[in-house]
Write an enzyme that holds these catalytic residues in place. Sequence first.
Site, short mmCIF file in Angstrom:
data_model
loop_
_atom_site.label_atom_id
_atom_site.label_comp_id
_atom_site.label_asym_id
_atom_site.label_seq_id
_atom_site.Cartn_x
_atom_site.Cartn_y
_atom_site.Cartn_z
N TYR A 150 0.78 -1.23 0.00
CA TYR A 150 0.00 0.00 0.00
C TYR A 150 0.81 1.28 0.00
O TYR A 150 0.26 2.37 -0.17
CB TYR A 150 -0.99 -0.03 1.16
CG TYR A 150 -2.03 -1.10 0.96
CD1 TYR A 150 -3.11 -0.89 0.11
CD2 TYR A 150 -1.92 -2.34 1.57
CE1 TYR A 150 -4.04 -1.87 -0.10
CE2 TYR A 150 -2.85 -3.34 1.36
CZ TYR A 150 -3.92 -3.10 0.52
OH TYR A 150 -4.84 -4.09 0.29
N PHE B 233 -10.61 -4.27 10.79
CA PHE B 233 -11.87 -4.11 10.09
C PHE B 233 -11.74 -4.63 8.66
O PHE B 233 -12.49 -4.31 7.79
CB PHE B 233 -12.30 -2.62 10.09
CG PHE B 233 -11.21 -1.66 9.73
CD1 PHE B 233 -10.93 -1.38 8.39
CD2 PHE B 233 -10.44 -1.03 10.71
CE1 PHE B 233 -9.92 -0.49 8.07
CE2 PHE B 233 -9.43 -0.14 10.38
CZ PHE B 233 -9.18 0.13 9.05
#
Length: 410
Positions: free
Chosen positions: A124, A410
């Site tokens: 990322y 999450f």
Amino acid sequence: MTTTDLRVLRRDEWDAWYANLELAFGGVADSPEERALWRDLTEFDRMIAAWEDGGIVGTAGSFPFGLSVPGGAIVPAAGVTAVSVAATHRRRGILRAMMRRQLDDVRAAGEPLAVLVASEPAIYGRFGYGIASRQLYAEIDTARVGLRVPPGTDGVRLRRADPVAALEECEALYAHRVTSRPGMLRRLPGWERLGVLDPAGERDGASPLQCVLAESGGELLGYARYSVKPEWDLSGPRGTVVLRDLEALSPAAYAALWRFLFEIDLTSTVRAKTRPVDDPLLHMVTDPRRCGLRIRDSLHLRPVEVGAALAARTYTAPVDVVLEVEDAFCPWNTGRWRLTGDASGASCVRTDDEADLALTVRELGAAYLGGESLAALAGAGRVRELRPGALAEAASAFSSPVAPWLPHGF
């Protein structure tokens, strides 16, 4: 040549979408309970599917959170999740297209931050995400490690409770704690169920989830959720306490909960998987060398709107610096920004003035919550000082008195 169609997920497509996600993460199906919870939490207009020849070949999405930042403000943040590309469709630009679409949508929604927990951290950075917080793992030998507890610990009353029955009051206490530490998430209703998700098939020999409450004068001061994994050998019991989460409003309640976990019968280990790197527990244990401490990356963060993001937090020391920001993936952030601020507030606006520091948006994301030092990043060649003294000024201002921490994924 076939083309990939990128579009928002429909409700009737969720099962196929989630099955593709499970396949990308090894092909082991989640339990029905976990699958049902994630479907309930899904914000369908924030989920993306990449389609090719009538099948899903890529997934991505985000959840709307509020992120606690230095100074205690809660800033809208997109919690990036469920990112996958089919193994048969590598190197076709699908991930890049999904990241591009997603960040455009996040910007349009007025969310100045995007955050994620990376399955593979190397992925990322090229999209502007920096490691903004880390987490502590501990495997404590409670047969050899004791606790030094603060005054008042003996006055805290502990009470067992059903984890589900106590969920509402535990969630209220968690919500009260969110602004106390950067990196914590303000959750929408429904997310509290994640803390008590306990599929029987995923306990790995441990007990069902248990809960103990810490109280004083009828007031809830803390809670711990955990399970116990019994184990024996020829020398006797050596079970493990597996801590899910622990929150407390006072040092005495905090210590009382840890002492309880250390003293559970027939156990000799407490395993905590996700704790702050500056957890007060480190200053209570008698022997940190026998605590099996490890640190790994946790929250990855990127400013989606540099000006709004930097103005949303406060700074521990007065700061007035011009930042030369490079953002190849979100070019609207590229350029010079004058950041001025202190403990009472900040502003960050475009300027033509000479730059004091040069860095990419990835470094801004890493330093944003105060857990990573701009000076350390400069030592790695990732921040350049253009005005003498600017680095020390900015590094001091960006710091946080407590380490940032993400309490759950999450």
